[in-house]
Design a protein around this motif. Structure first.
Motif, PDB file in Angstrom:
ATOM      1  N   GLY A 168       0.744  -1.232   0.000  1.00 10.56           N
ATOM      2  CA  GLY A 168       0.000   0.000   0.000  1.00 10.56           C
ATOM      3  C   GLY A 168       0.785   1.299   0.000  1.00 10.56           C
ATOM      4  N   LEU A 169       0.021   2.373   0.185  1.00 15.23           N
ATOM      5  CA  LEU A 169       0.541   3.731   0.119  1.00 15.23           C
ATOM      6  C   LEU A 169       1.607   3.994   1.175  1.00 15.23           C
ATOM      7  N   VAL A 170       1.395   3.512   2.379  1.00 16.51           N
ATOM      8  CA  VAL A 170       2.361   3.735   3.457  1.00 16.51           C
ATOM      9  C   VAL A 170       3.718   3.150   3.090  1.00 16.51           C
ATOM     10  N   TYR A 171       3.709   1.984   2.482  1.00 18.06           N
ATOM     11  CA  TYR A 171       4.955   1.348   2.026  1.00 18.06           C
ATOM     12  C   TYR A 171       5.667   2.232   1.019  1.00 18.06           C
ATOM     13  N   LEU A 172       4.926   2.778   0.057  1.00 17.50           N
ATOM     14  CA  LEU A 172       5.522   3.636  -0.961  1.00 17.50           C
ATOM     15  C   LEU A 172       6.071   4.918  -0.343  1.00 17.50           C
ATOM     16  N   ALA A 173       5.291   5.559   0.534  1.00 13.04           N
ATOM     17  CA  ALA A 173       5.728   6.804   1.171  1.00 13.04           C
ATOM     18  C   ALA A 173       6.964   6.570   2.035  1.00 13.04           C
ATOM     19  N   THR A 174       7.008   5.443   2.729  1.00 13.82           N
ATOM     20  CA  THR A 174       8.170   5.113   3.555  1.00 13.82           C
ATOM     21  C   THR A 174       9.405   4.920   2.684  1.00 13.82           C
ATOM     22  N   GLN A 175       9.243   4.177   1.605  1.00 12.32           N
ATOM     23  CA  GLN A 175      10.360   3.959   0.684  1.00 12.32           C
ATOM     24  C   GLN A 175      10.888   5.277   0.141  1.00 12.32           C
ATOM     25  N   ARG A 176       9.991   6.128  -0.295  1.00 11.33           N
ATOM     26  CA  ARG A 176      10.403   7.397  -0.891  1.00 11.33           C
ATOM     27  C   ARG A 176      11.114   8.278   0.144  1.00 11.33           C
ATOM     28  N   THR A 177      10.607   8.297   1.370  1.00 10.88           N
ATOM     29  CA  THR A 177      11.240   9.104   2.417  1.00 10.88           C
ATOM     30  C   THR A 177      12.614   8.553   2.779  1.00 10.88           C
ATOM     31  N   GLU A 178      12.739   7.243   2.814  1.00 13.17           N
ATOM     32  CA  GLU A 178      14.048   6.632   3.085  1.00 13.17           C
ATOM     33  C   GLU A 178      15.052   6.976   1.989  1.00 13.17           C
ATOM     34  N   ASP A 179      14.583   7.032   0.751  1.00 14.35           N
ATOM     35  CA  ASP A 179      15.466   7.421  -0.350  1.00 14.35           C
ATOM     36  C   ASP A 179      15.987   8.840  -0.150  1.00 14.35           C
ATOM     37  N   HIS A 180      15.099   9.757   0.203  1.00 10.16           N
ATOM     38  CA  HIS A 180      15.508  11.149   0.423  1.00 10.16           C
ATOM     39  C   HIS A 180      16.441  11.262   1.628  1.00 10.16           C
ATOM     40  N   HIS A 181      16.162  10.483   2.658  1.00  2.00           N
ATOM     41  CA  HIS A 181      17.026  10.470   3.843  1.00  2.00           C
ATOM     42  C   HIS A 181      18.434  10.034   3.451  1.00  2.00           C
ATOM     43  N   GLY A 182      18.518   9.002   2.629  1.00  2.00           N
ATOM     44  CA  GLY A 182      19.817   8.514   2.186  1.00  2.00           C
ATOM     45  C   GLY A 182      20.575   9.556   1.379  1.00  2.00           C
ATOM     46  N   LEU A 183      19.857  10.288   0.526  1.00  4.92           N
ATOM     47  CA  LEU A 183      20.503  11.321  -0.275  1.00  4.92           C
ATOM     48  C   LEU A 183      21.026  12.450   0.611  1.00  4.92           C
ATOM     49  N   LEU A 184      20.275  12.787   1.655  1.00  4.33           N
ATOM     50  CA  LEU A 184      20.738  13.836   2.564  1.00  4.33           C
ATOM     51  C   LEU A 184      21.984  13.386   3.315  1.00  4.33           C
ATOM     52  N   LYS A 185      22.012  12.141   3.737  1.00  4.67           N
ATOM     53  CA  LYS A 185      23.200  11.625   4.426  1.00  4.67           C
ATOM     54  C   LYS A 185      24.412  11.632   3.496  1.00  4.67           C
ATOM     55  N   TYR A 253      13.899  12.741   9.799  1.00  6.00           N
ATOM     56  CA  TYR A 253      13.430  11.674   8.906  1.00  6.00           C
ATOM     57  C   TYR A 253      12.945  10.433   9.662  1.00  6.00           C
ATOM     58  N   PRO A 254      13.757   9.848  10.556  1.00  8.07           N
ATOM     59  CA  PRO A 254      13.261   8.658  11.274  1.00  8.07           C
ATOM     60  C   PRO A 254      12.005   8.952  12.091  1.00  8.07           C
ATOM     61  N   ALA A 255      11.935  10.153  12.667  1.00  4.96           N
ATOM     62  CA  ALA A 255      10.759  10.511  13.464  1.00  4.96           C
ATOM     63  C   ALA A 255       9.516  10.608  12.593  1.00  4.96           C
ATOM     64  N   LEU A 256       9.652  11.210  11.419  1.00  2.00           N
ATOM     65  CA  LEU A 256       8.512  11.325  10.515  1.00  2.00           C
ATOM     66  C   LEU A 256       8.046   9.950  10.036  1.00  2.00           C
ATOM     67  N   LYS A 257       8.982   9.082   9.716  1.00  2.00           N
ATOM     68  CA  LYS A 257       8.617   7.741   9.247  1.00  2.00           C
ATOM     69  C   LYS A 257       7.890   6.955  10.329  1.00  2.00           C
ATOM     70  N   LYS A 258       8.417   7.020  11.545  1.00  2.00           N
ATOM     71  CA  LYS A 258       7.850   6.207  12.625  1.00  2.00           C
ATOM     72  C   LYS A 258       6.528   6.755  13.138  1.00  2.00           C
ATOM     73  N   ARG A 259       6.453   8.077  13.321  1.00  2.00           N
ATOM     74  CA  ARG A 259       5.297   8.670  14.008  1.00  2.00           C
ATOM     75  C   ARG A 259       4.220   9.240  13.098  1.00  2.00           C
ATOM     76  N   GLU A 326      11.236  23.649   9.850  1.00  2.00           N
ATOM     77  CA  GLU A 326      10.400  23.976  11.012  1.00  2.00           C
ATOM     78  C   GLU A 326       8.924  23.930  10.636  1.00  2.00           C
ATOM     79  N   GLY A 327       8.592  24.450   9.445  1.00  2.00           N
ATOM     80  CA  GLY A 327       7.205  24.413   8.983  1.00  2.00           C
ATOM     81  C   GLY A 327       6.714  22.993   8.791  1.00  2.00           C
ATOM     82  N   CYS A 328       7.603  22.104   8.332  1.00  2.00           N
ATOM     83  CA  CYS A 328       7.237  20.701   8.153  1.00  2.00           C
ATOM     84  C   CYS A 328       6.856  20.068   9.484  1.00  2.00           C
ATOM     85  N   ALA A 329       7.687  20.277  10.486  1.00  2.00           N
ATOM     86  CA  ALA A 329       7.424  19.692  11.808  1.00  2.00           C
ATOM     87  C   ALA A 329       6.137  20.241  12.413  1.00  2.00           C
TER      88      ALA A 329
END
Length: 360
Positions: A168-185, A253-259, A326-329
């Motif tokens: 489902g959608l949550v799986y896709l959103a998690t994958q995409r966010t993890e990709d962006h997290h990796g690029l930032l690292k 990133y980890p906080a957004l994914k988990k919570r 800050e606006g995102c949070a």
């Protein structure tokens, strides 16, 4: 008897090839259109369920098609049957799955992901069909390699669509966010390894080797050297400030994914229209994933400005990144039902820390 029927079978195959290619190209054009036509299907089924079913059929049919292309005897009628099956059922089913999955109900993220996947499927399917001999001769070895390559890509994409429908959608959103997290690292690591002094020393040495210092102007040389040293110091300080900001942003990133992402009302192949998230939540999730990407884009832009020594641009982009983060949070401070939770308190502390970083 069989040989006499062969010319007719061959002509039928050629017609099927021509019409199938034309259909696929029309679907490609529709998928590339910025404003796809709205769905006119009454009481539409679950789009992910339709996507999964059509993907499984596509994988089975392309498997048969690949075997028929590669093995002898070359059977025109069997290939024609598969092409007609693809044109009449499977491919329209895939396109319908996208049409009944509007971004307003299922998120831009899901809609655009399905669209891009289907474009890849259509491209590879054209490549596979192009390897079908349109005469009485068998397939050449080189074309056989193309057949296997296209079939492999189609299998992989079909498997991904089936998995997406199930998870489902949550799986896709998690994958995409993890990709962006990796690029930032990756961006942070690159900045950590960059030494602005080395770049400046190299530039200075190059300039020194191409001109002689006039003995009569020591004062001008001293002023120029002092200005250069001041610029180097400013860039070095900005590098530290940039790393501090990016490391702080990385933590979200980890906080957004988990919570937030993992707690989003999921959309799968088992979802009903009545169980879909609200339009406000759909917009909020799209915005969240877009912002996760925006942080990585901003990091690349800031790094580029640093490498160019553009102090003003670095400072401006750093301020914009902190404000955006800050606006995102704040935007997802409460849960999807409006309740306060662990992330609420965490976000307050995190935004306070981000403000401190801006003052350091």
């Amino acid at each position: 008897m069989a040989p006499s029927k062969e010319p007719g079978n061959l002509a039928t195959l050629r017609n099927a090839l021509s019409s199938t290619k034309a259909l696929i190209r029309s679907f490609q054009a529709a998928l590339q259109s910025p404003t796809p036509p709205p769905s006119v299907i009454q009481d539409p089924p679950n789009p992910l369920a339709l996507l999964s079913d059509a993907s499984q059929i596509l994988k089975a049919q392309t498997t048969k098609l690949s075997l028929l292309i590669l093995n002898k005897p070359f059977t025109h009628s069997a290939i024609t049957f598969i092409l007609k099956s693809l044109s009449n059922n499977c491919l329209p089913g895939l396109i319908s799955a996208l049409e009944i999955c509007p971004a307003t109900k299922y998120t831009r993220l899901l809609h655009q992901h399905i669209r891009s996947t289907l474009l890849k499927v259509m491209r590879e399917l054209l490549s596979l069909i192009a390897s079908i001999p349109s005469d009485e001769h068998g397939i050449e070895t080189s074309t056989g390699r193309n057949t296997l390559a296209s079939t492999g890509v189609l299998w992989a994409e079909c498997d991904k669509m089936v998995e997406l429908a199930s998870k489902g959608l949550v799986y896709l959103a998690t994958q995409r966010t993890e990709d962006h997290h990796g690029l930032l690292k990756d961006a942070i690591q690159e900045l950590e390894e960059w030494d602005p002094d080395e770049d400046t020393d190299s530039d200075t040495d190059s300039l020194s080797s191409n001109k002689q210092k006039p003995a009569s102007t020591p004062t001008a040389d001293n002023i120029s050297s002092a200005i250069e040293e001041l610029h180097i110091s400013s860039i070095a300080n900005l590098r530290k400030s940039t790393l501090l900001t990016l490391r702080t942003v990385r933590v979200i990133y980890p906080a957004l994914k988990k919570r937030r992402i993992s707690t989003f009302p999921n959309i799968t192949s088992a979802s009903t229209l009545e169980s879909l998230p609200t339009s406000a939540d759909i917009d909020a999730l799209d915005s969240l994933v877009d912002q996760a990407k925006g942080f990585t884009d901003a990091a690349d832009e800031i790094a580029g400005a640093l490498y160019e020594g553009d102090v003003e641009q670095v400072e401006r982009r750093l301020r914009a990144l902190r404000e955006s983060a800050e606006g995102c949070a704040i935007g997802v401070k409460t849960g999807w039902k409006g309740e306060e939770d662990e992330f609420t308190a965490w976000a307050e502390k995190w935004t306070a820390r981000l403000e401190e970083v801006g003052r350091e």
